[in-house]
Design a protein around this motif. Sequence first.
Motif, PDB file in Angstrom:
ATOM      1  N   ASP A   1      24.675 -22.309  32.524  1.00 27.92           N
ATOM      2  CA  ASP A   1      25.101 -21.745  31.445  1.00 27.92           C
ATOM      3  C   ASP A   1      25.897 -20.401  31.693  1.00 27.92           C
ATOM      4  OD1 ASP A   1      23.988 -23.380  29.448  1.00 27.92           O
ATOM      5  OD2 ASP A   1      22.262 -22.133  29.323  1.00 27.92           O
TER       6      ASP A   1
ATOM      7  N   THR B   1      26.462 -29.401  25.642  1.00 31.03           N
ATOM      8  CA  THR B   1      25.580 -28.741  26.581  1.00 31.03           C
ATOM      9  C   THR B   1      25.581 -29.070  27.803  1.00 31.03           C
ATOM     10  OG1 THR B   1      23.759 -30.022  26.085  1.00 31.03           O
ATOM     11  CG2 THR B   1      23.960 -28.205  24.545  1.00 31.03           C
ATOM     12  N   LYS B   2      24.705 -28.333  28.872  1.00 32.63           N
ATOM     13  CA  LYS B   2      24.605 -28.880  30.016  1.00 32.63           C
ATOM     14  C   LYS B   2      23.958 -30.277  30.138  1.00 32.63           C
ATOM     15  CE  LYS B   2      21.029 -25.571  31.114  1.00 32.63           C
ATOM     16  NZ  LYS B   2      21.136 -24.851  29.879  1.00 32.63           N
TER      17      LYS B   2
ATOM     18  N   TYR C   1      30.621 -25.309  23.631  1.00 36.13           N
ATOM     19  CA  TYR C   1      29.524 -25.345  24.692  1.00 36.13           C
ATOM     20  C   TYR C   1      28.380 -24.434  24.027  1.00 36.13           C
ATOM     21  CZ  TYR C   1      26.853 -25.242  28.865  1.00 36.13           C
ATOM     22  OH  TYR C   1      25.605 -25.227  29.918  1.00 36.13           O
TER      23      TYR C   1
ATOM     24  N   SER D   1      19.106 -22.707  24.604  1.00 38.55           N
ATOM     25  CA  SER D   1      18.549 -23.844  23.874  1.00 38.55           C
ATOM     26  C   SER D   1      17.530 -23.379  23.009  1.00 38.55           C
ATOM     27  CB  SER D   1      17.967 -24.905  24.733  1.00 38.55           C
ATOM     28  OG  SER D   1      17.669 -25.980  23.882  1.00 38.55           O
TER      29      SER D   1
END
Length: 580
Positions: free
Chosen positions: A483, A459-460, A434, A438
């Motif tokens: 995050d 990633t989310k 994860y 960014s």
Amino acid sequence: MEIETMEEEAIPHDLLCFVGSCSSLRHVSCSLRGLYVRKTHIRTIAVTFGLLGFLFLLDSFIIFFFESPNLQSTSVFNNSSSVFQGRDSYINKKQSPVHMYDRLLNLASSALAKLKQELSNLWVEPYQKASSWEPCEERKVQSNPGKSVKSNGYILVSANGGLNQQRVAICNAVAVAYLLNATLVIPKFLYSNVWKDPSQFGDIYQEKYFMSVLKDDISIVKELPPHMKSKDVEAIGSQITDADLVKEATSVDYIKIVLPLLLRNGVVHFLGYGNRLGFDPLPSYIQRLRCKCNFHALKFVPKIQQVGSLLVKRIRKYNVAPSMLDTQLLGKFMENKEDHEEAARGSIKSLALHLRFEVDMVAYSLCEFGGGKNERKDLKSYRESHFPLLLERLKNATYISPPDLRKSGRCPLTPEEAALVLAGLGFKCGTYIYLAGSHIYGGNSRMEPFTRLYPNVITKENMLTQKELAPFRNFSSQLAALDFIACATADVFAMTDSGSQLSSLVSGLRTYYGSNRAPTLRPNKKRLAAILTENGTIDWNNFEERIKKMIQQGQKVGIRSYGRSIYRNPTCPDCMCKHQ
Ligand SMILES: *[C@@H]1O[C@H](CO)[C@@H](O)[C@H](O)[C@H]1NC(C)=O
Ligand SMILES: *[C@@H]1O[C@H](CO)[C@@H](O)[C@H](O)[C@H]1NC(C)=O
Ligand SMILES: *[C@@H]1O[C@H](CO)[C@@H](O)[C@H](O)[C@H]1NC(C)=O
Ligand SMILES: *[C@@H]1O[C@H](CO)[C@@H](O)[C@H](O)[C@H]1NC(C)=O
Ligand SMILES: *[C@@H]1O[C@H](CO)[C@@H](O)[C@H](O)[C@H]1NC(C)=O
Ligand SMILES: *[C@@H]1O[C@H](CO)[C@@H](O)[C@H](O)[C@H]1NC(C)=O
């Protein structure tokens, strides 16, 4: 349970496959199959990933601090690698991969290809001693002498920075209110052109909960009473900025500088408040209160907890029994209501990585990262437009060459270096990673060596649907909270910069609530730089051995030493309780 043995699900590979491959490792294919949702949700997944690209077009979260008029926004995203593109394609227009350690990368990918079994100790904390520290019972945490009956006045706080800096500011303000016998007005968050997030306290944290947990310690009100509101705080000299207080001020500084103003005017305003209260020396009850604020009083609002728990469940794929960390962070949203059968199948382990390699950090470091003349030119122009003060200061400073900066451990880790560390530790190529934050500087050109070794980057944005993310879209701090949650609850959390606020707060939370089962990896940049200077000659076994030793040493969590942050290292009698 290992990924390869998971039941395969009928999700087309190409849809979910990330860029890069695990060298010759075919059986650990790079799809996300099996990672998240069940068969019935395949359609949803397809839609999710289809929409993925568009998410990045939106004015999403900005870990990217500084606005840059030069940023070109990449307008079309064709494949999932686009997670690394976007506004960060500031520089590399051609996006050809940038490598600094070709030889080591090759060694790493053949080592990973041969890796059959991960060492069993990879996902656990190596030092069992840490387990004797536990969060104190609620009542012990409340063993402060109690709040004063008489308030000396009101404290207003306008916190600056992003989510994590604000968190530190809030808890420092709580401590200061106690110290000065003042009434704290719920802190305000300054709007910044960098973060562009109008969120206020109540949009991120549960206000009522905050007030009730701290009610025996300090008085907290939502707003100034009407007769105070009419005062022009600045005009009466009650506004306190960074110029008025040293960076890590002591309680004596507050008594000397702030208390007289408070007594005279009945109110003080800390404008741009952040790191203005040092850690030592401070009375023990103040430390305790700070710790209580950070670890007990601040809960994310249900909106964040709900989507955060969705994210965590998808990362783990199955609902496993929630840990203490989960419950503390996510409250009732992590309860297991469904899927007992699925739960029994165990979860996928994942690692969360905070790669602090955004352009601001990269430019500020004054280091070089193997990108040659273009990189030098671009970072120089970035500094000129964003860090004029830094350049001013440099004029008088002694010049330190980029190689010397690197040697002394002052350069942020590149994605390539982070991947080499993980490979040196022996994380398998198929490991789900994860990625927090960014806008990696250089985008794909920089991520290529990383995804070559570790293609399963999540990633989310690719774990949540566009619809699920929509309510957060214009709120960078709320996105950062997701995050925060993903990093705090990950099986392993790896940081690349121990100075970053996110890494520091997350690792503290993992120490506090992690029951010794929440390892954090902290590379020592100086030692790593020394190892990497031998990139041309070192053999892989030796590299692995030295990386492992370096990380293991960073995992020794001793008692907090003098002056160090209690948010980062809560293992001390003022914060945690020692279990006999
Ligand atoms: C996307 O893919 C199409 C077809 O493969 C190609 O023509 C187009 O240029 C691509 N767009 C970008 C931005 O790469
Ligand atoms: C998709 O990713 C690959 C790997 O980096 C890249 O070479 C390709 O150009 C991308 N496709 C498009 C159309 O952008
Ligand atoms: C705060 O209140 C306590 C108890 O009421 C008192 O002992 C202390 O001196 C006060 N401190 C200040 C700064 O007013
Ligand atoms: C640089 O040094 C000179 C002389 O020592 C001094 O006058 C000047 O203020 C300094 N400039 C900065 C930006 O510190
Ligand atoms: C986000 O902000 C933009 C412009 O500032 C606005 O057009 C858009 O409607 C907002 N979206 C949401 C979900 O609030
Ligand atoms: C990599 O190794 C070469 C020698 O083979 C050395 O000159 C270089 O400085 C090393 N790179 C780094 C970043 O340490």
